[in-house]
Design an enzyme around this catalytic site. Sequence first.
Site, PDB file in Angstrom:
ATOM      1  N   TYR A   1      80.013 127.731  -8.729  1.00  0.00           N
ATOM      2  CA  TYR A   1      80.796 126.957  -7.761  1.00  0.00           C
ATOM      3  C   TYR A   1      82.224 127.520  -7.708  1.00  0.00           C
ATOM      4  O   TYR A   1      82.842 127.763  -8.751  1.00  0.00           O
ATOM      5  CB  TYR A   1      80.784 125.469  -8.174  1.00  0.00           C
ATOM      6  CG  TYR A   1      81.776 124.648  -7.404  1.00  0.00           C
ATOM      7  CD1 TYR A   1      81.667 124.530  -6.021  1.00  0.00           C
ATOM      8  CD2 TYR A   1      82.829 124.015  -8.036  1.00  0.00           C
ATOM      9  CE1 TYR A   1      82.597 123.795  -5.302  1.00  0.00           C
ATOM     10  CE2 TYR A   1      83.755 123.270  -7.322  1.00  0.00           C
ATOM     11  CZ  TYR A   1      83.628 123.174  -5.953  1.00  0.00           C
ATOM     12  OH  TYR A   1      84.557 122.456  -5.235  1.00  0.00           O
TER      13      TYR A   1
ATOM     14  N   LYS B   1      78.402 114.122  -5.935  1.00  0.00           N
ATOM     15  CA  LYS B   1      77.261 114.565  -5.122  1.00  0.00           C
ATOM     16  C   LYS B   1      76.075 113.591  -5.250  1.00  0.00           C
ATOM     17  O   LYS B   1      76.229 112.438  -4.932  1.00  0.00           O
ATOM     18  CB  LYS B   1      76.863 115.989  -5.529  1.00  0.00           C
ATOM     19  CG  LYS B   1      78.054 116.924  -5.731  1.00  0.00           C
ATOM     20  CD  LYS B   1      78.835 117.150  -4.463  1.00  0.00           C
ATOM     21  CE  LYS B   1      79.947 118.141  -4.712  1.00  0.00           C
ATOM     22  NZ  LYS B   1      81.000 118.121  -3.738  1.00  0.00           N
TER      23      LYS B   1
ATOM     24  N   ASP C   1      75.588 123.218 -15.549  1.00  0.00           N
ATOM     25  CA  ASP C   1      75.999 122.405 -14.402  1.00  0.00           C
ATOM     26  C   ASP C   1      74.716 121.977 -13.690  1.00  0.00           C
ATOM     27  O   ASP C   1      74.030 122.792 -13.077  1.00  0.00           O
ATOM     28  CB  ASP C   1      76.907 123.233 -13.476  1.00  0.00           C
ATOM     29  CG  ASP C   1      77.518 122.377 -12.376  1.00  0.00           C
ATOM     30  OD1 ASP C   1      76.846 121.430 -11.928  1.00  0.00           O
ATOM     31  OD2 ASP C   1      78.661 122.665 -11.962  1.00  0.00           O
TER      32      ASP C   1
ATOM     33  N   ARG D   1      92.647 103.947 -20.250  1.00  0.00           N
ATOM     34  CA  ARG D   1      92.554 105.414 -20.193  1.00  0.00           C
ATOM     35  C   ARG D   1      91.439 105.908 -21.108  1.00  0.00           C
ATOM     36  O   ARG D   1      90.793 106.911 -20.844  1.00  0.00           O
ATOM     37  CB  ARG D   1      93.902 106.054 -20.573  1.00  0.00           C
ATOM     38  CG  ARG D   1      93.839 107.553 -20.528  1.00  0.00           C
ATOM     39  CD  ARG D   1      95.152 108.314 -20.614  1.00  0.00           C
ATOM     40  NE  ARG D   1      96.335 107.602 -20.911  1.00  0.00           N
ATOM     41  CZ  ARG D   1      96.841 107.414 -22.153  1.00  0.00           C
ATOM     42  NH1 ARG D   1      96.208 107.880 -23.205  1.00  0.00           N
ATOM     43  NH2 ARG D   1      97.956 106.751 -22.307  1.00  0.00           N
TER      44      ARG D   1
HETATM   45  N1  PLP Z   1      79.946 121.813  -9.750  1.00  0.00           N
HETATM   46  C1  PLP Z   1      79.281 122.017  -8.597  1.00  0.00           C
HETATM   47  C2  PLP Z   1      77.951 122.708  -8.632  1.00  0.00           C
HETATM   48  C3  PLP Z   1      79.824 121.603  -7.379  1.00  0.00           C
HETATM   49  O1  PLP Z   1      79.152 121.822  -6.230  1.00  0.00           O
HETATM   50  C4  PLP Z   1      81.092 120.947  -7.388  1.00  0.00           C
HETATM   51  C5  PLP Z   1      81.722 120.508  -6.127  1.00  0.00           C
HETATM   52  O2  PLP Z   1      81.285 120.840  -5.032  1.00  0.00           O
HETATM   53  C6  PLP Z   1      81.754 120.775  -8.604  1.00  0.00           C
HETATM   54  C7  PLP Z   1      81.143 121.201  -9.776  1.00  0.00           C
HETATM   55  C8  PLP Z   1      83.103 120.111  -8.654  1.00  0.00           C
HETATM   56  O3  PLP Z   1      82.971 118.736  -8.423  1.00  0.00           O
HETATM   57  P1  PLP Z   1      84.097 117.801  -7.765  1.00  0.00           P
HETATM   58  O4  PLP Z   1      84.207 118.182  -6.326  1.00  0.00           O
HETATM   59  O5  PLP Z   1      83.579 116.421  -7.999  1.00  0.00           O
HETATM   60  O6  PLP Z   1      85.370 118.067  -8.506  1.00  0.00           O
END
Ligand code: PLP
Length: 390
Positions: free
Chosen positions: A108, A205, A180, A55
């Site tokens: 997001y 992604k 981000d 973990r």
């Molecule tokens: N940040 C962005 C810009 C995203 O596009 C996403 C998901 O689409 C996330 C965070 C969240 O990621 P996850 O789907 O891996 O939880």
Amino acid sequence: MKKVVNQPELSQRTIAVRGGLNTDSQHGAVIPKISLTTCYRFEEFAKPRSFDYGRKSTPNRDAVQQTIAALEGGVDAILTNCGMSAIHLLSVALLSPNDLVIAPYDCYGGSYRLFNSLSQKGYFKAKFIDQSDDEAVKEALSLKPKLILIETPSNPLLRVVDIKKIATLAHEIGALVLVDNTFMTPILQQPFTLGADIIIHSCTKFLNGHSDLLAGILVFKDQKLADDVLWWSNNIGTANSSFDTYLLQRGLRTLSLRVLAQQESAMKIVDFLCHHPKIAAVHHPSLQSTSGHNIAKKQQKGYGSLLSFELKGDAQKTRQFVEKLKIFTLAQSLGGTESLISHPTTMTHAGISAEARKAAGISDQLLRISVGLEDVNDLIYDLTQALEYV
Ligand code: PLP
């Protein structure tokens, strides 16, 4: 956690390709093994080895963390089971009930929902603002937030905000800046050089790039902060599996090749769409018409492979167009080798009211594309033939 050995003399391409190689002292395996064990034998009584329980840390996770930290120019990183758990982990680790987090109103949707729902439960306070509006930023910072999230370019309109400008103002009042960097990747944008304190990625992604795992990562430039957050990661349990971590390391090896090739195709698709009579608008940071184009030119190393566009006509025409596509897949992720198309109104932004969507500039005719690695001529042909039905 092992200290990251940052090697600025190596290019990002080399760092990504070589991450975790040659670590097997027993057999000399070039590619790292998948370490499936959950626990590690103590060397002797009261003497743990570098790893004790999965973990907290594993050899696979350590290698990916070091690779991504080096790509971003950070000192350390914490890998989690998805992007949302990375943002959740940081919120839990940093914020108390009186602390305020500032986030973009067009961040997001999952980040919006997380901050909104946790603030409603009283875990901390959250405020969403238009970060391209200098006055709104100044007003929000006068409330002395503890953390400010910047997400640029935004989804789905690819609006760009000035990381350096916001980070400078945020630091004046002692706020931490979280960027981000999911859409740009470290190949196209380096938030630490622009003033970020922490970087988050949905590794689901581009970093993995093959749409076959979920993972997230927090990257730090301060070791003490990284250690504090790692304590919380072990405390609440945000670890991901060794198999997924192994796949992520595999995906990372081609990161820069993928990102650059996808971007090259995206530029050709943008050009095609801009000249098509049935297209009403195209959104891509390479275009003057996209808000923040001049900032993108300065702060990004490229414009990326995500774009959105609006068809002339109504929602029915938009549906017909999407249904006639033969290569693009209707799905709401991004950053994989395969080209995807999404319809924000019925997919990613379906949970938002029609008025709020309108206010955010998201029309029923808006479609977002994540350009993959197929031959761009095939992709353009696919768009051309589907547009004939509109
Ligand atoms: N940040 C962005 C810009 C995203 O596009 C996403 C998901 O689409 C996330 C965070 C969240 O990621 P996850 O789907 O891996 O939880």
